[in-house]
Design an enzyme around this catalytic site. Structure first.
Site, PDB file in Angstrom:
ATOM      1  N   GLN A 151     -39.165 -24.839  14.840  1.00  0.00           N
ATOM      2  CA  GLN A 151     -39.307 -24.495  14.388  1.00  0.00           C
ATOM      3  C   GLN A 151     -39.394 -25.418  13.117  1.00  0.00           C
ATOM      4  OE1 GLN A 151     -40.896 -21.613  13.849  1.00  0.00           O
ATOM      5  NE2 GLN A 151     -40.507 -20.420  15.642  1.00  0.00           N
ATOM      6  N   ASP A 162     -43.455 -14.134  22.533  1.00  0.00           N
ATOM      7  CA  ASP A 162     -43.303 -15.884  21.389  1.00  0.00           C
ATOM      8  C   ASP A 162     -44.233 -16.396  22.128  1.00  0.00           C
ATOM      9  OD1 ASP A 162     -43.248 -16.893  19.463  1.00  0.00           O
ATOM     10  OD2 ASP A 162     -41.528 -17.162  19.553  1.00  0.00           O
ATOM     11  N   CYS A 222     -47.918 -16.685  15.855  1.00  0.00           N
ATOM     12  CA  CYS A 222     -48.145 -17.414  14.833  1.00  0.00           C
ATOM     13  C   CYS A 222     -49.766 -17.453  14.872  1.00  0.00           C
ATOM     14  CB  CYS A 222     -47.766 -19.300  15.640  1.00  0.00           C
ATOM     15  SG  CYS A 222     -48.454 -19.966  17.062  1.00  0.00           S
TER      16      CYS A 222
END
Length: 483
Positions: A310, A414, A441
């Protein structure tokens, strides 16, 4: 054969001056041309309502055009003076952070209404989670060398040695970063011009993109917030390598940053494509260590230059906390069942859930074998039990591991920016879990998948937004789906 109707408003390549009136998801400013022929929409990325901009038409359709921003002629009344050097990677740094949040919220909600067909999305909204650090939040930056710079006065490219970022809208022009951009480590960026001068004084050439030749290509830096150390990667071609002293360069970095230097790697990239790590290149350790350690929610992770991690670790902690809250919201429903962490990468989410839940089995699945190898190592380092990692395709997983059949009650998703492939989404639905926590995202692909999940009998229970990238158009969403 009938002639295709030509656009009556603009044509490709045309330069426009346009007032931006609205904001659409993904950082696209909306301008409009109005005439007796009607109204025509102009999309210009990285612009704000209230700005007067100069833009070049890239795509011209019947009802709208997509443009590339060339210049902001007049700022919006919402903009403030920023103390940082403006760079293409932070198009909204001059906009107050509260205003950025407002644009991100409204554009994401409208996306779920239009693409996901969720009319009451505002009623399901849980919270907007801001980044703990609005500035200096990134833990990785890539700086480019270039043999072509830009003369702002004469508005033309010039031959000069640059180290910084590509000029907006070009692939061949570099611009020097002379001071802190507000995104990465301030001490490092305020010293980058010295590194540029050191390299320039070797009289070895920076990369010339049109000619595809030169020696210096990229300078990549990773930072650990846990240790405050910096890991460097100098990317060059093999041409002239005997003329450059890598050990001496490492010592220069130590002179500048002292014991903050974790290590220096050197990558040879002789490919002509524009990427830092070449598929055929080599990467060697010159000085120090090849990895740094980062901490997330009290768990330690070893990160190499190539690892995915990240980019905003402090905000990632907030993101993962929200995911865990949603996954463990109904403790009774997950006790003695299996939580499947799909697209688990290096296993961060699965380990965090395992560290917070005693009676739950966590199964991390990813098709990338090297990521699973790292996940197993990280779990061992953190003494995490109750989590198992498998390198597998989701569709074949239950056939290969029948012991988990009818036991997977919660799935955490994810995926990468492209979202979930339609065939894969069908396989996930066939796992028949009671609930899914979907982290994205790219809310545009998540909104698209939402329609499919709703048709399969799931409904949104909650949605939160997490700002991982202040001063950009990016936003992360966490959505809880239940049967």
């Amino acid at each position: 054969m009938p002639r295709r109707e030509r656009n009556k408003f603009v044509k490709r390549g045309q330069i426009l001056e346009i007032l931006i009136e609205d904001y659409a998801f993904g950082g696209k400013g909306i301008g409009r041309i109005r005439s007796e022929l009607g109204e025509f929409v102009i999309f210009v990325p990285n612009t704000l309502p209230g700005q007067l901009v100069k833009a070049r038409v890239d795509k011209s359709k019947k009802k709208y055009a997509e443009c590339k921003l060339l210049d902001v002629i007049e700022p919006s009344k919402d903009e403030i003076v920023s103390p940082y050097q403006h760079i293409p990677g932070a198009p909204y740094i001059q906009l107050p952070i509260e205003k950025q949040h407002e644009y991100k919220y409204t554009s994401t909600m409208s996306l779920f209404k239009k693409i996901g067909k969720v009319e009451n999305i505002e009623d399901l909204f849980d919270e907007f989670v801001p980044s703990p650090n609005a500035f200096h939040y990134r833990n990785k930056m890539e700086y480019s060398f270039s043999a072509i710079g830009y003369d702002n006065e004469n508005k033309t490219d010039v031959d000069e040695f640059t180290l910084g970022f590509k000029r907006r809208g070009t692939w061949w022009i570099g611009e020097n970063l002379n001071k802190d951009s507000g995104l990465f480590d301030a001490e490092f960026e305020n010293n980058l011009y010295k590194i540029k001068t050191y390299c320039e004084n070797t009289h070895l050439a920076p990369w010339h993109a049109p000619r595809k030749e030169g020696f210096f290509r990229y300078f990549v830096v990773r930072k650990s917030y846990k240790t405050n150390q910096l890991l460097f990667n100098l990317v060059t071609t093999s041409t002239d390598l005997p003329k450059f002293d890598l050990q001496k360069f490492a010592q220069y970095l130590v002179e500048l940053f002292g014991d903050r230097v974790a290590g220096l790697l050197h990558t040879i990239n002789d490919e002509t494509g524009d990427r830092t790590i070449a598929t055929s290149g080599s990467i060697n350790l010159v000085y120090g260590n090849e990895k740094i350690v980062e901490q997330l929610l009290n768990l330690n992770f070893e990160i190499s230059m190539k690892s995915f991690f990240q980019t905003n670790p402090k905000s990632a902690e907030k993101l993962y906390t929200k995911v865990v809250d949603y996954a463990l919201e109904n403790k009774d429903a997950i006790d003695n069942t299996v939580v499947m962490d799909l697209f688990c990468g290096t296993g961060t989410i699965g380990q965090i859930i395992a560290s917070k839940s005693d009676n739950t089995k966590i199964v991390g699945v990813d098709i990338v074998a090297s990521a699973i190898k790292d996940a197993k190592k990280n779990a061992k380092r953190n003494n995490i039990e109750g989590v198992e990692f498998y390198a597998a395709d989701v569709g074949k997983f239950l056939l290969e591991h029948p012991q988990y059949r009818n036991k997977i009650r919660t799935i955490i998703l994810d995926p990468a920016r492209a979202g979930i492939a339609p065939k894969t989404l069908k396989k996930i639905i066939n796992l028949k879990a009671d609930r899914m926590v979907y982290v994205s995202c790219n809310p545009a692909t998540q909104a698209r998948d939402t329609e499919e999940l709703v048709n399969a009998g799931y409904q949104i229970k909650k949605i939160s937004l997490v700002d991982q990238f202040p001063h950009t158009a990016h936003i992360e969403t966490v959505v809880l789906f239940e049967k």
